[in-house]
Scaffold this motif. Sequence first.
Motif, PDB file in Angstrom:
ATOM      1  N   GLY A   6       6.350   4.132  -0.540  1.00  0.00           N
ATOM      2  CA  GLY A   6       5.923   2.769  -0.842  1.00  0.00           C
ATOM      3  C   GLY A   6       6.082   1.892   0.395  1.00  0.00           C
ATOM      4  O   GLY A   6       7.118   1.947   1.065  1.00  0.00           O
ATOM      5  N   ASN A   7       5.053   1.117   0.723  1.00  0.00           N
ATOM      6  CA  ASN A   7       5.082   0.266   1.914  1.00  0.00           C
ATOM      7  C   ASN A   7       4.600  -1.132   1.569  1.00  0.00           C
ATOM      8  O   ASN A   7       3.747  -1.313   0.694  1.00  0.00           O
ATOM      9  CB  ASN A   7       4.163   0.825   3.007  1.00  0.00           C
ATOM     10  CG  ASN A   7       4.414   2.286   3.310  1.00  0.00           C
ATOM     11  OD1 ASN A   7       5.310   2.626   4.056  1.00  0.00           O
ATOM     12  ND2 ASN A   7       3.614   3.166   2.704  1.00  0.00           N
ATOM     13  N   VAL A  53       0.850  -1.190   0.000  1.00  0.00           N
ATOM     14  CA  VAL A  53       0.000   0.000   0.000  1.00  0.00           C
ATOM     15  C   VAL A  53       0.892   1.248   0.000  1.00  0.00           C
ATOM     16  O   VAL A  53       1.883   1.301   0.726  1.00  0.00           O
ATOM     17  CB  VAL A  53      -0.951   0.013   1.223  1.00  0.00           C
ATOM     18  CG1 VAL A  53      -0.186   0.166   2.528  1.00  0.00           C
ATOM     19  CG2 VAL A  53      -2.002   1.094   1.089  1.00  0.00           C
ATOM     20  N   PRO A  54       0.578   2.234  -0.819  1.00  0.00           N
ATOM     21  CA  PRO A  54       1.313   3.499  -0.731  1.00  0.00           C
ATOM     22  C   PRO A  54       0.750   4.361   0.384  1.00  0.00           C
ATOM     23  O   PRO A  54      -0.392   4.173   0.824  1.00  0.00           O
ATOM     24  CB  PRO A  54       1.072   4.134  -2.105  1.00  0.00           C
ATOM     25  CG  PRO A  54      -0.265   3.594  -2.530  1.00  0.00           C
ATOM     26  CD  PRO A  54      -0.354   2.204  -1.958  1.00  0.00           C
ATOM     27  N   SER A  55       1.532   5.302   0.840  1.00  0.00           N
ATOM     28  CA  SER A  55       1.069   6.259   1.838  1.00  0.00           C
ATOM     29  C   SER A  55       1.590   7.637   1.461  1.00  0.00           C
ATOM     30  O   SER A  55       2.463   7.784   0.598  1.00  0.00           O
ATOM     31  CB  SER A  55       1.540   5.864   3.245  1.00  0.00           C
ATOM     32  OG  SER A  55       2.955   5.904   3.340  1.00  0.00           O
ATOM     33  N   GLU A  56       1.034   8.634   2.114  1.00  0.00           N
ATOM     34  CA  GLU A  56       1.477   9.998   1.845  1.00  0.00           C
ATOM     35  C   GLU A  56       2.946  10.162   2.222  1.00  0.00           C
ATOM     36  O   GLU A  56       3.453   9.462   3.092  1.00  0.00           O
ATOM     37  CB  GLU A  56       0.619  10.982   2.641  1.00  0.00           C
ATOM     38  CG  GLU A  56      -0.845  10.978   2.233  1.00  0.00           C
ATOM     39  CD  GLU A  56      -1.694  11.871   3.114  1.00  0.00           C
ATOM     40  OE1 GLU A  56      -1.130  12.479   4.060  1.00  0.00           O
ATOM     41  OE2 GLU A  56      -2.912  11.964   2.862  1.00  0.00           O
ATOM     42  N   ARG A  57       3.607  11.076   1.538  1.00  0.00           N
ATOM     43  CA  ARG A  57       5.022  11.305   1.830  1.00  0.00           C
ATOM     44  C   ARG A  57       5.186  11.776   3.273  1.00  0.00           C
ATOM     45  O   ARG A  57       4.433  12.615   3.761  1.00  0.00           O
ATOM     46  CB  ARG A  57       5.608  12.343   0.881  1.00  0.00           C
ATOM     47  CG  ARG A  57       7.048  12.694   1.238  1.00  0.00           C
ATOM     48  CD  ARG A  57       7.671  13.661   0.264  1.00  0.00           C
ATOM     49  NE  ARG A  57       8.882  14.251   0.826  1.00  0.00           N
ATOM     50  CZ  ARG A  57       9.693  15.073   0.169  1.00  0.00           C
ATOM     51  NH1 ARG A  57       9.435  15.407  -1.077  1.00  0.00           N
ATOM     52  NH2 ARG A  57      10.767  15.577   0.751  1.00  0.00           N
ATOM     53  N   ALA A  58       6.168  11.189   3.949  1.00  0.00           N
ATOM     54  CA  ALA A  58       6.479  11.569   5.322  1.00  0.00           C
ATOM     55  C   ALA A  58       7.954  11.944   5.405  1.00  0.00           C
ATOM     56  O   ALA A  58       8.797  11.280   4.823  1.00  0.00           O
ATOM     57  CB  ALA A  58       6.176  10.433   6.280  1.00  0.00           C
ATOM     58  N   GLY A  59       8.238  12.988   6.129  1.00  0.00           N
ATOM     59  CA  GLY A  59       9.630  13.422   6.246  1.00  0.00           C
ATOM     60  C   GLY A  59      10.315  12.797   7.431  1.00  0.00           C
ATOM     61  O   GLY A  59       9.655  12.285   8.319  1.00  0.00           O
ATOM     62  N   PRO A  60      11.643  12.851   7.473  1.00  0.00           N
ATOM     63  CA  PRO A  60      12.522  13.367   6.413  1.00  0.00           C
ATOM     64  C   PRO A  60      12.624  12.388   5.246  1.00  0.00           C
ATOM     65  O   PRO A  60      12.269  11.219   5.378  1.00  0.00           O
ATOM     66  CB  PRO A  60      13.869  13.507   7.126  1.00  0.00           C
ATOM     67  CG  PRO A  60      13.838  12.418   8.156  1.00  0.00           C
ATOM     68  CD  PRO A  60      12.420  12.356   8.635  1.00  0.00           C
ATOM     69  N   LEU A  61      13.097  12.884   4.098  1.00  0.00           N
ATOM     70  CA  LEU A  61      13.235  12.055   2.909  1.00  0.00           C
ATOM     71  C   LEU A  61      14.515  11.229   3.048  1.00  0.00           C
ATOM     72  O   LEU A  61      15.624  11.739   2.873  1.00  0.00           O
ATOM     73  CB  LEU A  61      13.294  12.933   1.662  1.00  0.00           C
ATOM     74  CG  LEU A  61      13.138  12.215   0.320  1.00  0.00           C
ATOM     75  CD1 LEU A  61      11.772  11.541   0.227  1.00  0.00           C
ATOM     76  CD2 LEU A  61      13.324  13.192  -0.837  1.00  0.00           C
ATOM     77  N   LEU A  62      14.369   9.957   3.358  1.00  0.00           N
ATOM     78  CA  LEU A  62      15.522   9.123   3.690  1.00  0.00           C
ATOM     79  C   LEU A  62      16.233   8.614   2.436  1.00  0.00           C
ATOM     80  O   LEU A  62      15.575   8.204   1.471  1.00  0.00           O
ATOM     81  CB  LEU A  62      15.070   7.924   4.531  1.00  0.00           C
ATOM     82  CG  LEU A  62      14.295   8.223   5.812  1.00  0.00           C
ATOM     83  CD1 LEU A  62      13.889   6.923   6.493  1.00  0.00           C
ATOM     84  CD2 LEU A  62      15.132   9.084   6.747  1.00  0.00           C
ATOM     85  N   PRO A  63      17.564   8.558   2.448  1.00  0.00           N
ATOM     86  CA  PRO A  63      18.303   7.998   1.315  1.00  0.00           C
ATOM     87  C   PRO A  63      18.555   6.496   1.488  1.00  0.00           C
ATOM     88  O   PRO A  63      19.633   6.000   1.156  1.00  0.00           O
ATOM     89  CB  PRO A  63      19.611   8.796   1.336  1.00  0.00           C
ATOM     90  CG  PRO A  63      19.843   9.060   2.789  1.00  0.00           C
ATOM     91  CD  PRO A  63      18.473   9.227   3.399  1.00  0.00           C
ATOM     92  N   PHE A  64      17.601   5.777   2.002  1.00  0.00           N
ATOM     93  CA  PHE A  64      17.747   4.330   2.176  1.00  0.00           C
ATOM     94  C   PHE A  64      16.385   3.671   2.344  1.00  0.00           C
ATOM     95  O   PHE A  64      15.400   4.323   2.698  1.00  0.00           O
ATOM     96  CB  PHE A  64      18.648   3.999   3.378  1.00  0.00           C
ATOM     97  CG  PHE A  64      18.221   4.619   4.683  1.00  0.00           C
ATOM     98  CD1 PHE A  64      17.325   3.985   5.532  1.00  0.00           C
ATOM     99  CD2 PHE A  64      18.746   5.856   5.080  1.00  0.00           C
ATOM    100  CE1 PHE A  64      16.946   4.555   6.738  1.00  0.00           C
ATOM    101  CE2 PHE A  64      18.378   6.435   6.288  1.00  0.00           C
ATOM    102  CZ  PHE A  64      17.468   5.777   7.123  1.00  0.00           C
TER     103      PHE A  64
END
Length: 518
Positions: free
Chosen positions: A289-290, A257-268
């Motif tokens: 993406g989850n 299931v996708p979800s709304e963007r949550a911060g911080p934007l992780l590089p991993f």
Amino acid sequence: MTAAVSPRALRRVVIVGGGTAGWMTAAPLAQLLCGPTGAPGCEVVLVESDQIGTIGVGEATLPTLRQFNQALGVDEAHFLSHTKATFKLGIEFKDWGHLGNRFFHGFGDFGPPIEGRSAYIQWLRLHRAGGMPPLESWSVASVMARQHRFVPPSGDRPSPSNAYGHAYHFDAGLYAAYLRDVATRHGAQRMEGTIVDVEVDGTTGFVQAIRLADGRRVEGDLFIDCSGLRALLIEGVMKAGFDDWSAMLPCNSAQAVPSERAGPLLPFTVSAAKSAGWTWRIPLQHRTGNGHVYSSGFTSDDAAAAALLDGLDSAAIGEPRTIRFTTGMRRKSWVRNVVAIGLSAGFLEPLESTSIHLILDAVGRLIHLLPDRDCQPALAAEFNRKTAIQFEAVRDFIILHYKLTQRTDTEFWRYCAAMPVPPALAEQIELFRATGRVSVRDPDGFLEPSWLSIYEGHGVWPTSFDPLAHRVPEAPLRQHFARLQQAIAQMVASMPQHADTVAHWAAAGAARGHKVGG
């Protein structure tokens, strides 16, 4: 002057199925066969149906995708912008090994060799003596990831500024569409339609043509099966057979299931172990993406969906989608004139983001062994041999994550700790436990730093190590590690935040026209 062409050269390659696998196959084949230097008269045709969905979700990759895109002439910033991609430095593992555990598998090593031997050997020696920070402190990728910083590697001389690699997270549907544009620009043709029949030559056993629901007949000399888990040609027609690896990798289902963007934007990517499997978290520019990969033998679909939704960092977009799979591989990925690429060739859970890597390696292998219309059996045999080596090596690396667990809190983890593993993997584990040495069976796959990340992350410590390590005096050795750690820390502290780098690159890519072929 027109170049001579073999009288048995391929005239048409037909790719069955679109999605990521289909268009990743079509683009380089079209570049090779349909471009200015391609074989005259050779077509690359991809047949896909708008009525058949793909598994595509938020996708995480390995650094090899960079080389694949570069070979197609894709501008990195343009790609980043149009696939809503972010950069990836590795995977953070939570609760693997034991509850409360946290470690990072980064793209890169742990420092240059010392007197011709892995730096890990000397780190292990000093760790046993006491006073050494965690091994991750010498992984540039890991240090960057912990601080949410990112810039691409730079410089030609070996240094901390290029001692790491990077991959991407992107929207798989957008990437497939992006590659479709790249492929058609290189000369590939797309046909929309649903396959209802397959014609097979009664003498050779070769596929001659496919028939579509509207009556069209599509002939071909070489057929690439990118039909996903359906394996329409390789299994449905060629009966290639399938080796089931469920006993060693018991997860057989996923909720996504996708979800709304949550911060911080992780590089991993984040992989968190759960009671009967694990969840993924893949950060994209526009959403997250989850998913939850699990074994239906140890939990229910409803419980798995609840665990996924309960662990989201932001509001879900829609309801979880269930995906069923059986872990394993085709006994043969190339039979007569049919080659399976992608999920039609086999399935390995996406714990180490290997799905796209397996596709691009299969495409490269096919191009290296490209046949003529006779599809010589020797070429198929070599393709199948190399494919088996790769699949089995990736399988064993994934099994390693489960087998090393110290968790006993659920039936699933007790099963994983006790389950039998392939003999080769058992030997690799025993070698490391006894001597601290890493055995790499596939030099094109996960190398020593990756294995060390999983061993050390799970708390597996060797009982002995290389006796030649003591040739280096301890005091200057500690100074060497301290200087290197300080250099990494200072360099990473000067880097911009990952979110800022992504925003800069995405804006630059959006301002550029489509660039293919330089």
